[in-house]
Write an enzyme that holds these catalytic residues in place. Structure first.
Site, PDB file in Angstrom:
ATOM      1  N   LEU A 259      46.314  42.328  40.116  1.00  0.00           N
ATOM      2  CA  LEU A 259      46.264  40.784  39.702  1.00  0.00           C
ATOM      3  C   LEU A 259      45.345  39.987  40.670  1.00  0.00           C
ATOM      4  O   LEU A 259      45.129  40.539  42.033  1.00  0.00           O
ATOM      5  CB  LEU A 259      47.366  40.383  39.466  1.00  0.00           C
ATOM      6  N   THR A 260      44.980  38.909  40.113  1.00  0.00           N
ATOM      7  CA  THR A 260      43.755  37.971  40.867  1.00  0.00           C
ATOM      8  C   THR A 260      44.266  37.525  42.293  1.00  0.00           C
ATOM      9  O   THR A 260      43.755  37.939  43.128  1.00  0.00           O
ATOM     10  CB  THR A 260      43.466  36.919  40.040  1.00  0.00           C
ATOM     11  N   PHE A 261      45.352  37.100  42.427  1.00  0.00           N
ATOM     12  CA  PHE A 261      45.815  36.414  43.760  1.00  0.00           C
ATOM     13  C   PHE A 261      46.162  37.486  44.544  1.00  0.00           C
ATOM     14  O   PHE A 261      45.957  37.514  45.766  1.00  0.00           O
ATOM     15  CB  PHE A 261      46.759  35.227  43.484  1.00  0.00           C
TER      16      PHE A 261
ATOM     17  N   HIS B  92      42.947  38.993  45.759  1.00  0.00           N
ATOM     18  CA  HIS B  92      42.015  38.310  46.530  1.00  0.00           C
ATOM     19  C   HIS B  92      42.408  38.231  47.892  1.00  0.00           C
ATOM     20  O   HIS B  92      41.778  37.934  48.742  1.00  0.00           O
ATOM     21  CB  HIS B  92      41.614  36.899  46.092  1.00  0.00           C
TER      22      HIS B  92
END
Ligand code: AMP
Ligand code: ZN
Ligand code: ZN
Length: 412
Positions: free
Chosen positions: A75-77, A80
């Site tokens: 997933l994104t968070f 990153h």
């Protein structure tokens, strides 16, 4: 030791020095400028579609990886933060896009709720590279990056901008170029640049859609604009560009959903996250029932107690991970009948098994630190952090990555 043995021992020591982290880091010459570009949801194989000529040209003159594996959950968070800390989500503290913490009862972290997500409490378990760099006197600037909109360990990038999805790709590039117009001593030496359009199109229309190809072309044009701007300023030749994605994208459909409320006792459970993966807390008194229902075999979902999550996912020790972790078969979502009313099932999703090729992320790098025309074998995204630390010339903090995995990419 005879001469022959001594020579073998010397060669072995040299080989060891070449493959260990510090020796590799010493071989990387820090560049005056490092730009980390994230194209959210750019699956590794999108590069072969022929719609991203600027990125393809950088890959041809630099390096590209066959695949970069995201960390679990894809997933994104979480990813990153892994990219800029080198820590798996279970260790970075950003264990999901949606989280709860037993130390903050009743508070739910989600990406959109900035009053909660901008509390350093959620991020302080790790230290992102811009914080370490600023502390070391290296100036940094973030044109968006999860975690950059708040102080972490009391430090923010020298330049940053509050996340705004409506701030267009070209505007993002132009702001980076404006930062680089300053005199050399005032220029940032480490810059991040984030694009979200490819991910949004992938969710809305699916990875095989014209919409994704159009978003790829527009984002590629923004990368081309950056390259042209750097060339015009005479900065391109000395800049190291590292272009990554946080994860790939798989097709999903409303008829490919596992409904938790069809399996679990009413009012007996609470889902902290749902989607490609789900994390679930049983309500007091329902622990046994919930365990029995979740741990039974399901056609398109596998659940584990957090202590039993497969080792390759490196997940389940953090107190923020709820007692049960469920993962959808790639392409199959995990929802409740209520959750899909507020949030209809889209045509694409990520968050699935990070080692499924559909979750493979882009990696392209270009600049003096990198080989020309090389192809890097697949690696895990925790390796990006020690790479970046070496490129900007700061010591990396303890992390889960290994710069030695990237020797196929490095010029030295
Ligand atoms: P995901 O749900 O994992 O696909 O998350 C992708 C979304 O994260 C993007 O569409 C962005 O709108 C959002 N996003 C990216 N960066 C940030 C940020 N710094 N703050 C808030 N939201 C963000
Ligand atoms: Zn993403
Ligand atoms: Zn997404």
């Amino acid at each position: 030791m005879n001469d022959f043995l001594r020579r073998i021992a010397g060669a072995a020591a040299l080989l060891l020095a070449l493959v260990t982290g510090p020796a590799v880091a010493q071989a990387v010459k820090p560049a005056p400028l490092t730009i980390l570009i994230s194209i959210d949801g750019f699956r590794a194989d999108y590069l072969q579609r022929g719609v991203t000529p600027s990125i393809a040209a950088l890959a041809a003159e630099g390096v590209r990886a066959t695949a970069m594996h995201p960390s679990y959950p894809s997933l994104t968070f979480p990813n990153h933060y892994t990219l800029v800390t080198g820590l798996r989500p279970d260790r970075s503290g950003i264990v999901d896009n949606n989280m709860e913490d037993p130390r903050k009862p009743g508070v739910a972290f989600s990406m959109g709720k900035v009053d909660i997500s901008h509390d350093p409490f959620w991020w302080d378990e790790a230290e992102p590279l811009w914080v370490t760099a600023e502390k070391a006197g290296v100036r940094t600037a973030t044109m968006f990056w999860p975690g950059s909109d708040l102080p972490i360990h009391g430090v923010q990038p020298h330049d940053w901008k509050m996340y705004d999805k409506k701030f267009l790709a070209d505007q993002r590039v132009d702001l980076v170029l404006a930062w680089l117009d300053r005199p050399p001593a005032e220029r940032p030496r480490f810059v991040t640049l984030y694009f979200d359009e490819v991910d949004s199109a992938g969710h809305a229309a699916g990875p095989d859609s014209q919409e994704v190809n159009a978003a790829l072309a527009r984002t590629d044009a923004a990368v081309g604009r950056l390259v042209a701007g750097l060339k015009a300023k005479g900065l391109f030749a000395e800049a190291d560009l590292v272009i990554v994605a946080d994860h790939g994208m798989a097709a999903t459909a409303p008829e490919r959903v596992t409904y938790l409320d069809d399996l679990l006792p009413a009012d007996g459970w609470h889902a902290v996250s749902m989607g490609s993966e789900a994390t679930i807390r049983p309500m007091p008194g329902h622990e046994e029932e919930v365990a029995e229902a979740l741990l039974a075999p399901h056609p398109h979902m596998t659940c584990w107690r957090k202590a039993d999550v497969p080792v390759r996912f490196h997940y389940g020790k953090n107190p923020r991970v709820p007692p049960f972790v469920c993962l959808g078969q790639t392409g199959w979502l995990i929802e409740s009948h209520a959750s899909v009313i507020g949030h209809p099932v889209g045509r694409g999703a990520h968050g699935f098994d990070p080692y499924d090729p559909l979750m493979d992320a882009l990696f392209v790098a270009h600049g003096p630190a990198f080989k020309t025309g090389a192809v890097q074998p697949a690696f895990d995204n925790v390796d990006i952090y020690p790479l970046l630390a070496a490129l900007i010339g700061v010591a990396d903090r303890p992390n889960d990555g290994r710069l030695a995995d990237l020797t196929s990419s490095l010029a030295q």
